[in-house]
Design an enzyme around this catalytic site. Sequence first.
Site, PDB file in Angstrom:
ATOM      1  N   LYS A  51       0.834  -1.205   0.000  1.00  0.00           N
ATOM      2  CA  LYS A  51       0.000   0.000   0.000  1.00  0.00           C
ATOM      3  C   LYS A  51       0.864   1.249   0.000  1.00  0.00           C
ATOM      4  CE  LYS A  51      -4.360  -1.518   2.106  1.00  0.00           C
ATOM      5  NZ  LYS A  51      -5.261  -1.380   3.273  1.00  0.00           N
ATOM      6  N   ARG A  84     -13.246  10.277   7.378  1.00  0.00           N
ATOM      7  CA  ARG A  84     -12.087   9.453   7.661  1.00  0.00           C
ATOM      8  C   ARG A  84     -11.355   9.962   8.911  1.00  0.00           C
ATOM      9  NH1 ARG A  84     -10.180   6.555   3.040  1.00  0.00           N
ATOM     10  NH2 ARG A  84      -7.998   7.129   3.403  1.00  0.00           N
ATOM     11  N   LYS A  88      -5.575   8.757   9.427  1.00  0.00           N
ATOM     12  CA  LYS A  88      -5.386   8.123   8.122  1.00  0.00           C
ATOM     13  C   LYS A  88      -4.214   8.778   7.393  1.00  0.00           C
ATOM     14  CE  LYS A  88      -7.987   5.532   6.272  1.00  0.00           C
ATOM     15  NZ  LYS A  88      -7.986   4.049   6.187  1.00  0.00           N
ATOM     16  N   CYS A 100     -14.421   2.596   1.561  1.00  0.00           N
ATOM     17  CA  CYS A 100     -13.524   2.515   0.413  1.00  0.00           C
ATOM     18  C   CYS A 100     -12.234   1.820   0.853  1.00  0.00           C
ATOM     19  CB  CYS A 100     -13.130   3.902  -0.110  1.00  0.00           C
ATOM     20  SG  CYS A 100     -14.392   5.176   0.030  1.00  0.00           S
ATOM     21  N   SER A 101     -11.752   0.885   0.040  1.00  0.00           N
ATOM     22  CA  SER A 101     -10.476   0.248   0.362  1.00  0.00           C
ATOM     23  C   SER A 101     -10.031  -0.598  -0.829  1.00  0.00           C
ATOM     24  CB  SER A 101     -10.587  -0.589   1.636  1.00  0.00           C
ATOM     25  OG  SER A 101      -9.304  -0.955   2.113  1.00  0.00           O
ATOM     26  N   GLU A 159      -3.553   8.646  -5.220  1.00  0.00           N
ATOM     27  CA  GLU A 159      -4.307   7.468  -5.629  1.00  0.00           C
ATOM     28  C   GLU A 159      -4.243   7.286  -7.140  1.00  0.00           C
ATOM     29  OE1 GLU A 159      -5.596   5.136  -4.010  1.00  0.00           O
ATOM     30  OE2 GLU A 159      -6.392   5.795  -2.082  1.00  0.00           O
ATOM     31  N   GLU A 161      -6.390   4.305  -9.255  1.00  0.00           N
ATOM     32  CA  GLU A 161      -7.149   3.087  -9.009  1.00  0.00           C
ATOM     33  C   GLU A 161      -8.123   2.762 -10.131  1.00  0.00           C
ATOM     34  OE1 GLU A 161      -7.432   3.284  -4.131  1.00  0.00           O
ATOM     35  OE2 GLU A 161      -9.145   3.998  -5.320  1.00  0.00           O
TER      36      GLU A 161
END
Length: 238
Positions: A51, A84, A88, A100-101, A159, A161
């Site tokens: 990650k 969040r 985080k 979300c993940s 990000e 994705e």
Amino acid sequence: MKPLVKLFGLLPLRRYLATVAKPLNPVQEAALEERCILVDENDHECGSASKRDCHRLVNGHIPLHRAFSVFLFNTREELLLQQRSSTKITFPDHFTNSCCSHPLYEIENERDTLNGAKAAACRRLSFELGIPKNQCKPDDLQYITRIRYMSEGDGTWGEHEIDYIFLMQKDVTLDPNPDEVKTTLYVPKTKIFNFLNNLKYPITPWFNLIVQNELTNWWENLKSLEKVMDHKNIINYK
């Protein structure tokens, strides 16, 4: 009411990622060692990376990896939003959709494309929001489509994705994990734009894109989701 696009659409996505304070939260730092599933532009698996490596911007590049986003509605057709946690690493304190993940490479059944994304979504709904496992099963998740987007965040964390979108309509029990979630609330369709227009916190870039482009149509078709499903294409947000 000011139009949502004026508030969100004309700002660069970099705007939506706050600087992360150091040192990192131990729970979140440990999660950086979990492995995401790397994919090509057609969503074919092509390896794995931590990650950390999948969210760290290096020379303008972030590896493309598989993710999911859940939009959870109760039986009154209100949408569950979460804020969040402040700890985080990516997008702390940002408001976003229900959950979300990422499917994880090291969990064998989560590498099974759609079924794997559903399994990961159930795992995270339980972990983040404390939803009992018997209240969230893969069959509860309606697969709508996939989106691809990239955000450079603050230039350090971001990000990139291919994001599986799931809708779920069910009354569930919530017990949010404070390491993951700061606030939860249900918002009705008639108040969502006013809520976001007056929010004092930023929202995540993927949620921003979906609000602008897709959410209203999905919400209006909760009883006939087959009208909004697109299982063949990947929606590309540049």
